[in-house]
Design a protein around this motif. Structure first.
Motif, PDB file in Angstrom:
ATOM      1  N   ALA A 233      -7.269   9.865  -1.602  1.00  0.00           N
ATOM      2  CA  ALA A 233      -7.634  10.281  -3.466  1.00  0.00           C
ATOM      3  C   ALA A 233      -7.554  12.119  -3.384  1.00  0.00           C
ATOM      4  CB  ALA A 233      -9.886  10.946  -3.621  1.00  0.00           C
ATOM      5  N   LEU A 234      -6.963  12.986  -2.440  1.00  0.00           N
ATOM      6  CA  LEU A 234      -6.884  14.660  -2.327  1.00  0.00           C
ATOM      7  C   LEU A 234      -5.265  13.833  -3.508  1.00  0.00           C
ATOM      8  CD1 LEU A 234      -7.546  15.974   0.298  1.00  0.00           C
ATOM      9  CD2 LEU A 234      -7.872  16.599  -1.909  1.00  0.00           C
ATOM     10  N   HIS A 235      -4.237  13.359  -2.889  1.00  0.00           N
ATOM     11  CA  HIS A 235      -3.263  12.732  -3.215  1.00  0.00           C
ATOM     12  C   HIS A 235      -3.432  12.792  -4.369  1.00  0.00           C
ATOM     13  CE1 HIS A 235       0.885  10.813  -3.079  1.00  0.00           C
ATOM     14  NE2 HIS A 235       0.284  10.109  -3.867  1.00  0.00           N
ATOM     15  N   ASP A 236      -3.949  11.718  -4.502  1.00  0.00           N
ATOM     16  CA  ASP A 236      -4.073  11.615  -6.306  1.00  0.00           C
ATOM     17  C   ASP A 236      -4.215  12.634  -7.122  1.00  0.00           C
ATOM     18  OD1 ASP A 236      -3.500   8.593  -5.688  1.00  0.00           O
ATOM     19  OD2 ASP A 236      -5.566   8.337  -5.437  1.00  0.00           O
TER      20      ASP A 236
ATOM     21  N   GLU B 265       0.220  16.133  -4.077  1.00  0.00           N
ATOM     22  CA  GLU B 265       0.888  16.319  -2.460  1.00  0.00           C
ATOM     23  C   GLU B 265       1.003  14.953  -1.497  1.00  0.00           C
ATOM     24  OE1 GLU B 265      -1.110  19.966  -1.331  1.00  0.00           O
ATOM     25  OE2 GLU B 265      -1.431  21.143  -2.873  1.00  0.00           O
ATOM     26  N   VAL B 266       1.756  14.940  -1.485  1.00  0.00           N
ATOM     27  CA  VAL B 266       2.569  13.729  -0.648  1.00  0.00           C
ATOM     28  C   VAL B 266       2.338  13.845   0.498  1.00  0.00           C
ATOM     29  CG1 VAL B 266       4.874  12.321  -0.116  1.00  0.00           C
ATOM     30  CG2 VAL B 266       4.220  13.210  -2.121  1.00  0.00           C
ATOM     31  N   SER B 267       2.129  15.097   1.783  1.00  0.00           N
ATOM     32  CA  SER B 267       1.442  15.197   2.925  1.00  0.00           C
ATOM     33  C   SER B 267       0.400  14.772   3.104  1.00  0.00           C
ATOM     34  CB  SER B 267       1.407  16.994   2.902  1.00  0.00           C
ATOM     35  OG  SER B 267       0.020  17.180   2.035  1.00  0.00           O
ATOM     36  N   TYR B 268      -1.018  14.152   2.084  1.00  0.00           N
ATOM     37  CA  TYR B 268      -1.700  14.106   2.024  1.00  0.00           C
ATOM     38  C   TYR B 268      -1.511  12.401   2.368  1.00  0.00           C
ATOM     39  CZ  TYR B 268      -4.363  18.201   1.300  1.00  0.00           C
ATOM     40  OH  TYR B 268      -4.822  19.470   1.481  1.00  0.00           O
ATOM     41  N   LEU B 269      -0.511  11.457   1.183  1.00  0.00           N
ATOM     42  CA  LEU B 269      -0.320  10.271   2.223  1.00  0.00           C
ATOM     43  C   LEU B 269       0.459   9.260   3.100  1.00  0.00           C
ATOM     44  CD1 LEU B 269      -0.049   7.472   0.991  1.00  0.00           C
ATOM     45  CD2 LEU B 269       2.177   8.232  -0.369  1.00  0.00           C
TER      46      LEU B 269
ATOM     47  N   ALA C 250      -4.271   1.302  -5.692  1.00  0.00           N
ATOM     48  CA  ALA C 250      -3.568   2.337  -6.050  1.00  0.00           C
ATOM     49  C   ALA C 250      -3.503   2.723  -7.611  1.00  0.00           C
ATOM     50  CB  ALA C 250      -3.058   3.053  -4.867  1.00  0.00           C
ATOM     51  N   PRO C 251      -4.104   3.986  -7.786  1.00  0.00           N
ATOM     52  CA  PRO C 251      -5.060   5.398  -6.898  1.00  0.00           C
ATOM     53  C   PRO C 251      -6.510   5.266  -6.770  1.00  0.00           C
ATOM     54  CG  PRO C 251      -4.751   5.259  -9.791  1.00  0.00           C
ATOM     55  CD  PRO C 251      -4.046   4.381  -9.314  1.00  0.00           C
ATOM     56  N   SER C 252      -6.836   6.358  -5.942  1.00  0.00           N
ATOM     57  CA  SER C 252      -8.603   5.449  -5.545  1.00  0.00           C
ATOM     58  C   SER C 252      -9.424   5.575  -6.964  1.00  0.00           C
ATOM     59  CB  SER C 252      -8.611   6.763  -4.771  1.00  0.00           C
ATOM     60  OG  SER C 252      -8.015   8.147  -5.261  1.00  0.00           O
ATOM     61  N   PHE C 253     -10.394   5.236  -6.582  1.00  0.00           N
ATOM     62  CA  PHE C 253     -11.465   5.139  -8.045  1.00  0.00           C
ATOM     63  C   PHE C 253     -11.851   5.742  -8.583  1.00  0.00           C
ATOM     64  CE2 PHE C 253     -12.730   2.583  -3.675  1.00  0.00           C
ATOM     65  CZ  PHE C 253     -13.416   1.885  -4.440  1.00  0.00           C
ATOM     66  N   ALA C 254     -12.197   7.702  -8.468  1.00  0.00           N
ATOM     67  CA  ALA C 254     -12.325   8.168  -9.903  1.00  0.00           C
ATOM     68  C   ALA C 254     -10.665   8.170 -10.297  1.00  0.00           C
ATOM     69  CB  ALA C 254     -12.301   9.926  -9.298  1.00  0.00           C
ATOM     70  N   THR C 255      -9.623   8.272 -10.025  1.00  0.00           N
ATOM     71  CA  THR C 255      -8.481   8.329 -10.820  1.00  0.00           C
ATOM     72  C   THR C 255      -8.165   7.108 -11.121  1.00  0.00           C
ATOM     73  OG1 THR C 255      -7.581  10.340  -8.648  1.00  0.00           O
ATOM     74  CG2 THR C 255      -6.012   8.909 -10.557  1.00  0.00           C
TER      75      THR C 255
END
Length: 411
Positions: A182-185, A189-193, A397-402
């Motif tokens: 979710a943070l990546h989306d 920031e690719v680091s989270y993925l 993908a992306p995650s639910f909210a996005t």
């Protein structure tokens, strides 16, 4: 995968029904643990529940239900005040429902992952204060919980962060993967993925070495603790043995990691993640579904696949439906479509409470309502996500909210 239109419609209608149940969960200082009728109980308020219900409220708002705006704002406000530790930073594990004072001031990795998820969903929903909450949550998580050398997260700390628990758990890691996706989306920031992928591949490797049963418990040096909680096998968060539902949940998450990577790199292979997702789900179904002769998934097994806790948890069926949907999307294999229908019909027959609302959280081995591990119907997080995933035909993908926000943008 092709979900029949009437099945998708049933799941989407159920999403609205569980959202209705969630509306009553608001309390002065957060969101309460709901009883069987959807009323907050007098239990202390739990950080993980307030975060999950803030996330749920954001999804409700993104589905077009404007009454959830106030609930998202309430979640952001209480996570920024009552639950926030003003002395040591981070978030209290539980607070008093009446006063908002800290009851358990330890800092736990599992609910802190949900702070990240709740804040990121509130940001997607465009709610005031969400950006500040997310910035604070990212800072705390990076400074205290993420362990780069192990691709894991710390399980817990004392109130002042001076002492860490000599235990590492896959449950906290799993929900951190969810939060990092979710943070990546949200941040780009690719680091989270990268982190989410590293954690997922590592867990898949551990499972592959154990016939695709996931070891859940480790000491602080990363050594597996196969007998952990043997004397408390039905623990809600750290049960003994292999947790059937986690094999299913990791299956879906693995395919979401792959889908996220493919959105960045069209040439990305990801076969290892598809194999892991398939094997994890196949093992979980073989070990867990109707393992003792009655329909339903058992909660846990030993390391040979023999059922240990035979209770049927609602969240396990939710994750089975989600895994079947994800695997059907990726592999195109019809048996996942068929399995999804079987498990959805099981939920309709046994879990969905059409009289009092929401889903029964636990059944016994005879599919009768039970409360051995879970009292009442604490929240609607698992049921809502799976009903939206399948009912709305959301992408992996992306995650639910996005995904919901972008769907709304194109309608």
């Amino acid at each position: 995968m092709s979900v029949a239109a009437d099945t998708a419609r049933q799941l989407r209608d159920e999403a609205d029904r569980v959202l209705d149940f969630a509306l009553a969960s608001r309390t002065e200082h957060g969101f309460g643990w709901l009883d069987d009728d959807g009323r907050p109980t007098d239990r202390p308020l739990e950080l993980w529940l307030t975060c999950r219900m803030t996330h749920v409220a954001a999804l409700g708002l993104l589905c077009g239900r404007s009454e959830f705006a106030a609930l998202v704002d309430h979640g952001v406000q209480t996570l920024s005040s009552s639950f926030r530790d003003p002395v040591n930073d981070g978030w209290f594990t539980t607070i008093d429902a009446d006063t908002g004072a800290g009851v358990d001031d330890r800092k736990l990795g599992y609910p802190h992952a949900f702070v990240l998820l709740a804040a990121s969903s509130a940001v997607v929903a465009g709610r005031p204060g969400a950006d500040q909450l997310l910035a604070a949550a990212r800072k705390v998580h990076d400074e205290h919980f993420w362990i780069p050398s192990k691709s894991l997260v710390h399980e817990s700390f004392s109130a002042d962060w001076s002492t860490s628990e000599p235990y590492l758990g896959v449950n906290a890691t799993m929900h951190t993967v969810e939060a990092f996706l979710a943070l990546h989306d949200v941040t780009g920031e690719v680091s989270y993925l990268d982190r989410a992928e590293a954690m997922t591949l590592q867990v898949a490797g551990w499972a592959r070495d154990r016939d695709w049963r996931i070891p859940e418990h480790f000491d602080s040096d990363g050594r597996i603790l196969p007998d952990y909680n043997r004397d408390r096998p039905a623990d809600a968060f750290r049960p003994f043995g292999a947790t059937v539902g986690h094999g299913l949940e990791w299956s879906r998450l693995a395919l979401s990691v792959r889908a996220s990577r493919l959105r960045l790199e069209a040439s990305y292979n990801g076969d290892e993640l598809v194999t892991a997702a398939t094997e994890l789900a196949t093992r979980a179904v073989a070990d867990g579904w109707a393992a003792d002769g009655a329909d339903g998934f058992v909660y846990t097994t030993d390391w040979d696949g023999v059922p240990v806790v035979r209770a049927r948890m609602h969240w396990v069926v939710c994750e089975a439906i989600g895994a079947a949907y994800a695997l059907g999307q990726v592999t195109g294999e019809k048996h996942w479509d068929d399995s999804l229908l079987i498990w959805w019909h099981y939920a309709q027959d046994h879990l969905i409470d059409t009289d009092r609302g929401s889903w029964h959280h636990e059944l016994d081995e005879h599919n009768q309502v039970s409360h051995g591990t879970w009292a009442g119907k604490p929240d609607v997080y698992h049921a809502l996500q799976i009903c939206l995933l399948v009912g709305d035909g959301l992408p992996l993908a992306p995650s639910f909210a996005t995904a919901l926000s972008r769907r709304e943008d194109t309608e």
